[in-house]
Design an enzyme around this catalytic site. Structure first.
Site, mmCIF file in Angstrom:
data_model
loop_
_atom_site.group_PDB
_atom_site.id
_atom_site.type_symbol
_atom_site.label_atom_id
_atom_site.label_comp_id
_atom_site.label_asym_id
_atom_site.label_seq_id
_atom_site.Cartn_x
_atom_site.Cartn_y
_atom_site.Cartn_z
ATOM 1 N N ARG A 90 -0.610 5.232 -14.337
ATOM 2 C CA ARG A 90 -0.094 4.738 -13.083
ATOM 3 C C ARG A 90 0.989 5.807 -12.545
ATOM 4 N NH1 ARG A 90 -1.599 -0.155 -11.118
ATOM 5 N NH2 ARG A 90 0.607 -0.618 -10.495
ATOM 6 N N THR A 96 1.448 1.218 -4.984
ATOM 7 C CA THR A 96 0.114 0.596 -4.552
ATOM 8 C C THR A 96 -0.001 0.922 -2.791
ATOM 9 O OG1 THR A 96 0.712 -1.212 -5.892
ATOM 10 C CG2 THR A 96 -0.709 -1.755 -3.889
ATOM 11 N N ARG A 107 -2.330 8.526 -4.761
ATOM 12 C CA ARG A 107 -2.373 7.886 -3.900
ATOM 13 C C ARG A 107 -1.547 8.251 -2.344
ATOM 14 N NH1 ARG A 107 -1.325 1.918 -6.846
ATOM 15 N NH2 ARG A 107 -3.490 1.452 -7.398
ATOM 16 N N HIS A 124 -7.741 3.378 -8.812
ATOM 17 C CA HIS A 124 -7.014 1.906 -9.558
ATOM 18 C C HIS A 124 -6.755 2.543 -10.972
ATOM 19 C CE1 HIS A 124 -6.780 -2.027 -11.284
ATOM 20 N NE2 HIS A 124 -7.459 -1.537 -12.324
HETATM 21 P P1 IDP Z 1 -2.146 -1.874 -7.783
HETATM 22 O O1 IDP Z 1 -3.666 -1.374 -7.353
HETATM 23 O O2 IDP Z 1 -1.128 -1.044 -7.671
HETATM 24 O O3 IDP Z 1 -2.087 -2.537 -9.296
HETATM 25 P P2 IDP Z 1 -2.229 -4.607 -6.961
HETATM 26 O O4 IDP Z 1 -1.211 -5.593 -6.563
HETATM 27 O O5 IDP Z 1 -2.893 -4.891 -8.413
HETATM 28 O O6 IDP Z 1 -1.880 -3.113 -6.868
HETATM 29 O O7 IDP Z 1 -3.595 -4.518 -5.987
HETATM 30 C C1 IDP Z 1 -4.668 -4.339 -6.078
HETATM 31 C C2 IDP Z 1 -5.299 -3.464 -4.641
HETATM 32 O O8 IDP Z 1 -5.235 -4.453 -3.725
HETATM 33 C C3 IDP Z 1 -4.276 -2.329 -4.347
HETATM 34 O O9 IDP Z 1 -4.628 -1.190 -4.949
HETATM 35 C C4 IDP Z 1 -4.628 -2.071 -2.817
HETATM 36 O O10 IDP Z 1 -5.814 -1.459 -2.632
HETATM 37 C C5 IDP Z 1 -4.857 -3.537 -2.543
HETATM 38 N N1 IDP Z 1 -3.651 -4.242 -2.012
HETATM 39 C C6 IDP Z 1 -2.412 -4.595 -2.777
HETATM 40 N N2 IDP Z 1 -1.398 -5.094 -2.370
HETATM 41 C C7 IDP Z 1 -1.920 -5.069 -0.834
HETATM 42 C C8 IDP Z 1 -1.299 -5.395 0.494
HETATM 43 O O11 IDP Z 1 -0.097 -5.915 0.441
HETATM 44 N N3 IDP Z 1 -1.858 -5.076 1.607
HETATM 45 C C9 IDP Z 1 -2.894 -4.599 1.432
HETATM 46 N N4 IDP Z 1 -3.545 -4.141 0.368
HETATM 47 C C10 IDP Z 1 -2.942 -4.413 -0.661
HETATM 48 MG MG MG Z 2 -3.026 -3.862 -10.264
#
Ligand code: IDP
Ligand code: MG
Length: 168
Positions: A90, A96, A107, A124
């Site tokens: 991470r 994110t 990222r 991811h």
């Molecule tokens: P993470 O991948 O950092 O764990 P998560 O909240 O699990 O974040 O979200 C999964 C994926 O959804 C993110 O990697 C990103 O591609 C997309 N995502 C998350 N939050 C947003 C947002 O607020 N706007 C647009 N896409 C988002």
């Molecule tokens: Mg996640």
């Protein structure tokens, strides 16, 4: 603590030919890769992977993104195993939102926000132990992993169709 974590190189990462760069960055962690494969993600897998985001406004676009509808229709799935695997991966992945991610993180270096508002962040990484277990069991069967990560059961299946190599 010895852990395992699911890593996906998302369709934008593959399309941008970032596989080598991403794997090189992840090798800094000195973790072991214990499983790896290419996957064509269908809608069912996409929905199950992102089930916790189903009420978000960007959910439908997110499903399209992970299926590779805008890029190549493939994802590379890997399991990294070793000391503090979840946090190590991470940390390298970064935040994110790729605009907010540290610019030296994966990222931060390679992600973007699309005009439709999806964070295309190329990778991811599981967020915690529970998430890692759920995701690894979703993406991999026990015999695709070279070590035993979770308890398994052996069942005898009948009339199961499998595609095998033709013997020439
Ligand atoms: P993470 O991948 O950092 O764990 P998560 O909240 O699990 O974040 O979200 C999964 C994926 O959804 C993110 O990697 C990103 O591609 C997309 N995502 C998350 N939050 C947003 C947002 O607020 N706007 C647009 N896409 C988002
Ligand atoms: Mg996640």
């Amino acid at each position: 603590m010895i852990q395992q974590t699911l890593v996906l190189i998302k369709p934008d990462g593959l399309k941008k030919s970032l596989t080598g760069n991403i794997l090189t960055r992840l090798s800094e962690t000195k973790l072991d890769i214990v499983a790896a494969k290419m996957v064509q993600v269908d809608r069912v897998l996409a929905e199950r992977h992102y089930v916790y985001l189903k009420d978000e406004p960007f959910y439908e676009e997110l499903l399209r993104y992970i299926q590779g509808i805008y890029h190549k229709k493939k994802v590379m799935a890997l399991i990294y195993h070793g000391e503090d695997a979840i946090k190590k991966v991470r940390d390298l992945a970064g935040a994110t939102n790729p605009e907010e991610a540290d610019s030296v993180s994966i990222r931060g270096a390679y992600g973007r926000i699309t005009t439709k508002g999806v964070y295309e962040n190329v990778i991811h990484a599981s967020g915690n132990i529970k998430e890692a277990e759920r995701e690894i069991k979703l993406w991999f069967q026990p015999d695709e992993i070279i070590i035993q990560l979770y308890p398994t059961k052996t069942v005898t299946l009948e009339k199961v169709k499998r595609i095998l190599w033709k013997v020439s």
